[in-house]
Design a protein around this motif. Structure first.
Motif, short mmCIF file in Angstrom:
data_model
loop_
_atom_site.label_atom_id
_atom_site.label_comp_id
_atom_site.label_asym_id
_atom_site.label_seq_id
_atom_site.Cartn_x
_atom_site.Cartn_y
_atom_site.Cartn_z
N SER A 1 39.79 43.48 41.03
CA SER A 1 38.58 42.77 41.49
C SER A 1 38.01 41.89 40.37
N ALA A 2 38.12 42.33 39.11
CA ALA A 2 37.64 41.49 38.00
C ALA A 2 38.49 40.22 37.88
N ILE A 3 39.80 40.37 38.11
CA ILE A 3 40.69 39.20 38.06
C ILE A 3 40.35 38.26 39.22
N GLN A 4 40.13 38.84 40.39
CA GLN A 4 39.76 38.01 41.55
C GLN A 4 38.47 37.23 41.27
N ALA A 5 37.50 37.89 40.67
CA ALA A 5 36.22 37.23 40.39
C ALA A 5 36.41 36.07 39.42
N ALA A 6 37.25 36.29 38.39
CA ALA A 6 37.47 35.24 37.39
C ALA A 6 38.18 34.04 38.03
N LEU A 7 39.13 34.31 38.93
CA LEU A 7 39.86 33.22 39.61
C LEU A 7 38.92 32.46 40.54
N LEU B 1 45.22 28.27 37.35
CA LEU B 1 46.27 28.89 36.55
C LEU B 1 45.70 30.06 35.75
N GLY B 2 46.46 31.14 35.69
CA GLY B 2 46.03 32.30 34.92
C GLY B 2 47.12 32.75 33.97
#
Ligand SMILES: [Zn+2]
Length: 552
Positions: free
Chosen positions: A113-119, A133-134
């Motif tokens: 969920s933290a990755i989703q928020a950052a994206l 891009l990540g």
């Protein structure tokens, strides 16, 4: 000795202050009242240094060095703080990492969920249709206990193609729009040497592709980095490295573009570490044609070794081993180039005066690489070729003896035991006693280095010390305790040994009169620290070439 540079060279190779009249060689800066651990066996501890034109001009006791102070000379009282030579990261990918930090979402986060928020946040700032891009995603480090899925990515960012690199560099994760743009659907066959993953229950795309299947995306990803972007990337990573006490780094997979970026950053005053820029074998013909070889350049930007790759990766479990991975009885890892290919490129570079650095992780990869190096030396002996074994992870006694006989240099991962503990179980307790084998290397008189391999590994030198000294991960598991070394040895590995790996042991790696003024001021003394808290020692200041590159 008629011109300035020759004279500077002369100054650099001698402890020169007694040879030149003082009115010509006044110190620019004196640092005093420090506890300086010099790594110079002739004078292991000092209190003060005088610096002129980027080099140590005198090293010694407070009284002797302060005596050199002419009126107006800047002086700084270090208040008894510990000073070490600047750290040398002998295998890293800073130029490429800098570009990624400039453009991409840092996915080194601890939940999906933290990755989703950052994206989502990045997508909100980007016009619809632009790529998001990540990088630095690590499937073993999120609390969810499962990898990112295509559904996770579609839910977070439906209107932009999303492409995320695993920090190990061998797999990527993408959303539906990105798969569409890459021309991949459920029926697309795996390319040779690659894999498009499917959900085993539904047969639908899982979102992950591995190894050569990454090329589908490479064709459609934005390739719009300008010359300025490359310079900006070096500038950005410069600040990150300087903050941790690094003053030199090897660019381990460099290209002519990286070499130019380093020169551009140096010219604009933005390069804060000394770069030893390897050149990937694909560019070697053009470099040889231009008359370039290892060592060309200056103390800021220098052409390094030619880079070859023998086998796979440790963090993503593809290194080529003589006995299989734990719990995977038929998996021995992979060889990336054949011995004949390694020899063909190696011979070309060896004859043209290049150092060679070959990525070799598993014991089979190391054996193969050594056989190539031994053959090159047998057929065309060269004085002091300093063959490098990049990573050189899994060793045994006979490999150690051959490395020693050849004078080769291993660059084992310095922070993996501490930082990547969750991946160690794939190798097993017995094998771990033969991995990242600093104790074995040092006992055999082999000059192994500190090396992060960033982004795959963390580059913080204090973390490297803790990892190498304790062999303990963040959860308290001990991996390969037979390879523990002392703090003093770990500092040596991270300083003077790194200088030797780039033929610069007379130029840097210790605090010694005549050498480059590269140092780090620490908040506490690592030699007095509890080894299990070394990573918490604050870096207060970093200096490269007499200039502060970081001040806390
Ligand atoms: Zn690498």
């Amino acid at each position: 000795m008629t011109d300035g540079s020759t004279r500077r060279e002369f100054l650099g190779t001698l402890a020169a202050f007694s040879l030149f009249p003082l009115e010509q060689e006044k110190p620019d800066l004196i640092l005093h009242n420090g506890h300086m651990v010099t790594m110079n066996p002739a004078e292991p501890v000092a209190e003060a240094v005088a610096i002129t034109r980027g080099r140590f001009f005198a090293v010694g006791k407070n009284a002797d060095v302060l005596n050199l102070a002419a009126p107006g000379v800047r002086k700084m009282d270090l208040g008894g703080k510990t000073v070490l030579p600047g750290f040398i990261d002998a295998h890293s990918h800073p130029a490429a990492a800098g570009l990624s930090h400039l453009r991409m979402v840092d996915c080194d986060l601890r939940s999906i969920s933290a990755i989703q928020a950052a994206l989502r946040e990045r997508a909100a700032k980007s016009p619809a249709g632009d790529w998001v891009l990540g990088f630095k995603y690590d499937d073993t480090k999120t609390e969810d206990g499962r990898p990112l899925s295509i559904a996770d990515l579609d839910a977070a960012v439906p209107d932009h193609p999303v492409h995320i690199e695993h920090r190990g560099g061998h797999t990527v994760y993408a959303n539906s729009l990105a798969f569409q743009k890459a021309g991949i659907d459920e029926k697309t066959p795996d390319p040779p040497g690659g894999r498009i993953d499917h959900d085993p229950a539904t047969g639908k795309l899982s979102g992950r592709v591995a190894e050569s299947a990454q090329a589908f995306f490479e064709k459609v990803l934005p390739q719009d980095f300008t010359r300025d972007d490359h310079r900006e990337g070096v500038k950005l990573i410069s600040k990150m490295l300087a903050k941790t006490g690094i003053t030199s780094a090897t660019e381990a997979q460099g290209t002519p573009t990286d070499l130019r970026a380093y020169q551009d950053a140096r010219d604009s005053g933005e390069l804060l570490y000394r770069a030893y820029c390897f050149i990937n074998y694909r560019h070697i013909d053009a470099m040889i044609e231009a008359g370039v070889r290892t060592g060309l350049g200056d103390e800021w930007v220098r052409v390094g070794a030619m880079k070859l790759v023998c086998d796979g990766s440790i963090s993503e479990r593809t290194a080529r081993l003589s006995t299989p991975y734990e719990g995977r009885p038929s998996d021995f890892g992979i060889l990336v180039m054949t011995e004949e290919e390694l020899y063909t490129y190696g011979r070309k570079a060896h004859l043209a005066g290049w150092q060679i650095g070959t990525h070799a992780n598993g014991d089979v990869g190391i054996d193969t690489t050594l056989r190539v190096y031994e053959r090159l030396q047998r057929e065309n002996p060269r004085r002091d070729p300093r063959f490098r074994l990049e990573h050189c992870t899994v060793i045994n006694d006979s490999l150690i003896a051959r490395i020693k006989a050849l004078g080769a240099i291993p660059t084992p991962f310095s922070t993996y035991v501490y930082y990547h503990g969750e991946k160690m179980r794939y190798y097993g307790a017995e094998r771990l006693n033969h991995m990242f084998a600093l104790r074995s290397f040092l006992d055999a008189g082999i000059r192994a280095t500190q090396a992060s391999d960033y982004p795959p590994g963390e580059f913080i030198p204090m973390m490297a010390l803790q990892s190498e000294v304790t062999r303990t991960d963040t959860k308290g598991n001990v991996w390969g305790p037979k390879q523990k070394i002392t703090v003093e040895e770990a500092i040596r590995v991270g300083t003077i040994n790194g200088a030797h790996a780039s033929y610069e042991e007379n130029l840097k790696g210790s605090i010694e009169a005549g050498k480059l003024a590269d140092l780090v001021v620490l908040g506490r003394d690592p030699l007095k620290e509890n080894p299990s808290t070394l990573v918490t020692i604050p870096v207060e200041r970093t200096m490269a070439g007499g200039r502060w590159t970081f001040e806390s």
